[in-house]
Design a protein around this motif. Structure first.
Motif, PDB file in Angstrom:
ATOM      1  N   GLU A 165     -38.882  25.827  38.162  1.00 16.35           N
ATOM      2  CA  GLU A 165     -37.875  26.007  37.122  1.00 16.35           C
ATOM      3  C   GLU A 165     -36.496  25.806  37.737  1.00 16.35           C
ATOM      4  OE1 GLU A 165     -36.333  29.101  33.709  1.00 16.35           O
ATOM      5  OE2 GLU A 165     -37.402  29.937  35.427  1.00 16.35           O
ATOM      6  N   VAL A 166     -35.597  25.163  36.985  1.00 20.22           N
ATOM      7  CA  VAL A 166     -34.218  24.971  37.416  1.00 20.22           C
ATOM      8  C   VAL A 166     -33.328  25.761  36.462  1.00 20.22           C
ATOM      9  CG1 VAL A 166     -32.385  23.280  37.827  1.00 20.22           C
ATOM     10  CG2 VAL A 166     -34.757  22.663  38.291  1.00 20.22           C
ATOM     11  N   VAL A 167     -32.496  26.634  37.028  1.00 22.54           N
ATOM     12  CA  VAL A 167     -31.575  27.438  36.222  1.00 22.54           C
ATOM     13  C   VAL A 167     -30.160  27.246  36.747  1.00 22.54           C
ATOM     14  CG1 VAL A 167     -33.314  29.177  35.615  1.00 22.54           C
ATOM     15  CG2 VAL A 167     -31.862  29.542  37.603  1.00 22.54           C
ATOM     16  N   VAL A 200     -32.305  25.352  32.714  1.00 25.09           N
ATOM     17  CA  VAL A 200     -31.781  23.990  32.630  1.00 25.09           C
ATOM     18  C   VAL A 200     -32.924  22.994  32.468  1.00 25.09           C
ATOM     19  CG1 VAL A 200     -30.619  22.158  33.937  1.00 25.09           C
ATOM     20  CG2 VAL A 200     -29.689  24.479  33.960  1.00 25.09           C
ATOM     21  N   GLY A 201     -34.014  23.209  33.196  1.00 26.14           N
ATOM     22  CA  GLY A 201     -35.131  22.275  33.123  1.00 26.14           C
ATOM     23  C   GLY A 201     -36.221  22.639  34.109  1.00 26.14           C
ATOM     24  N   LEU A 214     -35.657  15.857  36.334  1.00 32.12           N
ATOM     25  CA  LEU A 214     -36.217  16.908  35.480  1.00 32.12           C
ATOM     26  C   LEU A 214     -37.193  16.313  34.480  1.00 32.12           C
ATOM     27  CD1 LEU A 214     -32.894  18.844  34.812  1.00 32.12           C
ATOM     28  CD2 LEU A 214     -34.620  19.321  36.552  1.00 32.12           C
ATOM     29  N   THR A 215     -38.196  17.087  34.095  1.00 28.26           N
ATOM     30  CA  THR A 215     -39.205  16.597  33.153  1.00 28.26           C
ATOM     31  C   THR A 215     -38.583  16.328  31.794  1.00 28.26           C
ATOM     32  OG1 THR A 215     -39.842  18.821  32.458  1.00 28.26           O
ATOM     33  CG2 THR A 215     -41.093  17.849  34.279  1.00 28.26           C
ATOM     34  N   HIS A 233     -33.754  13.660  32.997  1.00 30.73           N
ATOM     35  CA  HIS A 233     -32.382  13.784  33.480  1.00 30.73           C
ATOM     36  C   HIS A 233     -32.429  13.993  34.985  1.00 30.73           C
ATOM     37  CE1 HIS A 233     -31.931  14.918  29.228  1.00 30.73           C
ATOM     38  NE2 HIS A 233     -30.770  14.322  29.332  1.00 30.73           N
ATOM     39  N   THR A 234     -31.398  13.556  35.678  1.00 32.16           N
ATOM     40  CA  THR A 234     -31.329  13.780  37.117  1.00 32.16           C
ATOM     41  C   THR A 234     -30.081  14.570  37.463  1.00 32.16           C
ATOM     42  OG1 THR A 234     -30.199  11.671  37.505  1.00 32.16           O
ATOM     43  CG2 THR A 234     -32.588  11.678  37.724  1.00 32.16           C
TER      44      THR A 234
END
Length: 115
Positions: free
Chosen positions: A41-43, A50-51, A63-64, A75-76
């Motif tokens: 997970e990205v926060v 975030v993704g 990101l997926t 998105h990158t």
């Protein structure tokens, strides 16, 4: 009593394993590469989702596109935005709002036409 306090301190310390990348001995990309994995997970720095990591190429985190925050598109974000890693969570140095305003939409590869 002393042993119980020591044990409690060890349990607390082991559950708070934040890894600050800014203080790493190796270059950040190499350190990040060894820890950032698919499905993490990205926060943002505000702890707002975030993704989810799809791929990491050593420079950018992709990101997926199936994540609710992605609106059906990859998105990158640059790995330089990574602040810390906590378990299976990547915590960025930017807030979720800042990240989403500045992330890059990934281009579709040739031949990958949307049907």
């Amino acid at each position: 009593m002393r042993r119980a306090i020591t044990t409690a301190c060890l349990i607390i310390a082991s559950s708070c394993a934040l890894v600050p990348l800014a203080h790493a001995q190796e270059p950040a990309a190499k350190t990040t590469n060894s820890v950032v994995r698919e499905h993490m997970e990205v926060v943002g720095s505000d702890k707002i989702h975030v993704g989810t990591v799809d791929k990491y190429d050593g420079r950018d985190i992709k990101l997926t596109k199936n994540d609710p925050a992605a609106d059906g598109q990859h998105h990158t974000i640059p790995s330089s935005w990574v602040g810390t890693l906590n378990g299976d969570t990547v915590i960025l140095t930017k807030t979720a709002r800042e990240t989403m305003a500045e992330w890059k939409a990934s281009e579709r590869p040739e031949g990958d036409a949307k049907k």
